[in-house]
Write an enzyme that holds these catalytic residues in place. Structure first.
Site, PDB file in Angstrom:
ATOM      1  CB  SER A   1      -0.933   0.008   1.218  1.00  0.00           C
ATOM      2  OG  SER A   1      -0.174   0.005   2.424  1.00  0.00           O
TER       3      SER A   1
ATOM      4  CB  SER B   1      -1.194  -3.608  12.579  1.00  0.00           C
ATOM      5  OG  SER B   1      -1.316  -2.410  11.838  1.00  0.00           O
TER       6      SER B   1
END
Length: 642
Positions: free
Chosen positions: A484, A554
């Site tokens: 990303s 995460s």
């Protein structure tokens, strides 16, 4: 002229006298709380319906509706389907099973009863635990045709685990085995062998037919070989060997601080043990402050003494630190405090336990954050063997260690003498995201290491360290899919902060796995531990006054929330690097998506492992509409408050 002495015609005074006698009789009856449990379709609901029917606790309109429902659902002949009295949910009537816990009240000349009809299906075992938690006696039903089953063993083990000492083995549906004595004795022998393994040393076995009524309230002539009591006789006469809460030291968990005006400050709660009088010396736990009871206040006025089972408001002679979650206890016998424990856990959620994940733990009036370690072992309810386990699945029972974020005031659920401390020893775990109750547990003891490790007071505070750097500590938590752009943007953010003479440090996911977390893999449990360790490091760095920039996938909201709770208020900034999976996969800078699609890379986020996107991040960066440089500028402006 009507004779006023005719008992059919009574004066108002005589009627009032009868009412007073009735109320006086029922007021002094003892109460027995019991559950019916066992495997599915063993006849639990039918048995309770029979008890209600035979004790004349059904109104005429209920009986008429019951007869109509029995015909509608296809009960043979004109027989009544007593299960319909208890199975109140539409889904229960449609499927012919019990799903929820149904509580019913009934009374006889000798005793009052509250009975909980608990589900037999394995998927609803959590509801059975709920019913058992307040019961004095358990009726374990066994279908005479099937004998002792796995769920029979599980429910027996759970009943014993929560401290139910009175067990009735009701061998039901004896009418379907022609009331055969040898069948009954074989089942009793089979159950006794299992019961002794789990510590049940005594139980009462009764052959019954809930449908026909044999040995439920009336003795059956079809079991002339049975010389014991009927089920109702046993329930009416059994001596409930409940723990003597009055004999325990005084303890009351504070539910709320009662402050109606400036002249009154009391502490309200339910007394769970012992008794208390004005003038008694008490200790507030966990603060350790001592004081003296000034008064005991109730809605009906002040009391000279209060005891276990009463809800009261206590005022103290001194102004001490005491709030919800505190425990007011006898000064010379306070409960313990610790933050690390061994506990027995019954897992009640469809999703398996994740070691390291943070849950809310509720015990008495206390709510703390707690995480579980991988189980020491799970219990096989068939053999009582201790099995190696990495997690606990739905309905599994295991022993594990748990750690809380602050000291918990507690007592072991079971003391050496066999006494139970349900209020300060039993707890539930709640998922922080869904608010679902995921487990129930019992604290066995505090770990010794929790008593040997203490916070060391330091003279240099985190505020003074931050002041020396002339900045506010922050944790910039970058989260998003692999590819990303987290690491790229995080690196640009730190370069800009460095040029502005800000003191920062960048924790990158890949870099950390080369050292601190090199022993961790990519299973859900390892991912959770990875984030926990990074969160602890980030918190220490904010104590040093630094601006911490992190770049980690995460994937789970619960762990990101765990790190947020580690940080001081306002210091955690969640930065969602929002990149669609298709875009991230097209980039595939490291070739990881290709490996994941080929099946050579397991547990890869976005492919065969989930990513839970932030719902309310402080910053959302859409990498499809802005460049990495523009994103870095936006983040720095937010952090510095420009």
């Amino acid at each position: 002229m009507t004779d006023v002495k005719d008992p059919v015609y009574k004066t108002d005074a005589l009627i009032a006298e009868d009412i007073d006698k009735y109320l006086e009789t029922h007021q002094h009856k003892t109460m027995l709380r019991f559950i019916t449990c066992g495997s599915v379709d063993d006849g639990k609901s039918t048995l309770i319906g029979r008890l209600l029917y035979d004790s004349k606790m059904i109104f005429e309109d209920q009986l008429a509706a019951l007869e109509a429902d029995s015909k509608r659902v296809g009960t043979q002949g004109q027989e009544i389907d007593f299960a319909l009295l208890v199975d109140g949910l539409a889904a229960e009537r449609e499927q012919g099973i019990t799903i929820d816990v149904a509580y019913r009240f009934f009374t006889t000349e000798k005793r009052k009863f509250i009975v909980a009809d608990t589900p037999g299906h394995e998927q609803y075992t959590r509801n059975m635990v709920t019913g058992a938690s307040t019961a004095d006696l358990a009726v374990i039903l066994v279908d005479a045709r099937k004998g002792v089953l796995v769920q029979t063993r599980r429910h027996s083990y759970l009943a014993h685990l929560v401290g139910i000492k009175n067990i009735v083995l009701a061998v039901n549906k004896m009418d379907l085995v022609d009331y055969d004595r040898s069948t009954f004795l074989d089942i009793v022998a089979d159950y006794r062998e299992f019961a002794e393994q789990i510590g049940i040393t005594d139980f009462t076995a009764i052959p019954i037919s809930g449908f026909k009524g044999d040995n439920v309230t009336d003795r059956s002539d079809k079991t002339a070989w049975y010389e014991g009591p009927t089920l109702m006789e046993h329930l009416e006469n059994v001596e409930v060997s409940a723990d003597d809460d009055l004999a325990k030291p005084f303890r009351m968990a504070v539910q709320w601080v009662n402050r109606p005006n400036l002249d009154f400050r009391g502490f309200s709660g339910l007394i769970s043990g012992g008794s208390v009088k004005p003038g008694d010396a008490v200790r507030i736990v966990p603060s350790g402050k001592t004081s003296t009871v000034k008064s005991i206040v109730t809605f009906d006025g002040e009391l000279d003494e209060a005891q276990a089972g009463q809800s009261v408001t206590i005022t103290l002679e001194d102004e001490v630190d005491c709030s919800r979650g505190s425990v007011i206890a006898a000064a010379d016998s306070p409960p313990q405090t610790a933050d690390q424990f061994e506990a027995t856990v019954v897992w009640m959620n469809d999703e398996a336990m994740l070691p390291g994940r943070s849950y809310w733990l509720k015990l008495a009036t206390q709510t703390v954050s707690a995480s579980l370690q991988a189980p020491k072992y799970a219990v096989d309810v068939n053999t009582m063997d201790h099995l190696a386990a990495k997690t606990l699945d739905l309905n599994a029972i295991g022993v594990t260690e748990l750690v809380t974020d602050k000291p918990l005031t507690f007592m072991p659920y079971r003391e050496e003498a066999g006494s139970l401390n349900k209020t300060l020893g039993g707890f539930i775990l709640i998922d922080k995201i869904t608010n679902q109750t995921v487990a129930a547990g019992m604290l066995n003891f505090a770990l010794r290491r929790s008593q040997n490790v203490h916070w060391q007071a330091l003279d240099i505070t985190r505020e003074s360290r931050a002041g020396l750097k002339n900045q506010e500590p922050k944790v910039l938590w970058f989260t998003g899919l692999s590819g990303s752009g987290k690491s790229t943007i995080a690196n640009l953010v730190e370069k800009r902060l460095h040029r502005m003479n800000r003191h920062s440090f960048l924790l990158d996911g890949d870099n950390v796995r080369h050292g601190l977390n090199k022993d961790l893999g990519f299973t859900d449990a390892d991912r959770i531990e990875n984030i926990r360790r990074v969160g602890e490091v980030a918190r220490l760095m904010t104590d040093a006054g630094l601006i911490v920039v992190t770049a980690f996938i995460s994937p789970f909201r619960a762990e990101r929330e765990m790190v947020r709770n580690m940080c001081a208020e306002g210091e955690f900034v969640e930065v969602f690097i929002d990149t669609p999976l298709s875009v991230a996969e097209d980039r595939d800078v490291k070739g990881l998506y290709k490996k994941a699609r080929e099946g050579s890379l397991k547990n890869f986020t976005g492919i065969d492992s989930p990513y839970e996107a932030p719902e309310n991040p402080e910053l959302r960066i859409d990498t499809t509409t802005m460049t990495a440089e523009e994103a870095a500028d936006k983040i720095v402006e937010y952090v510095l408050g420009w």
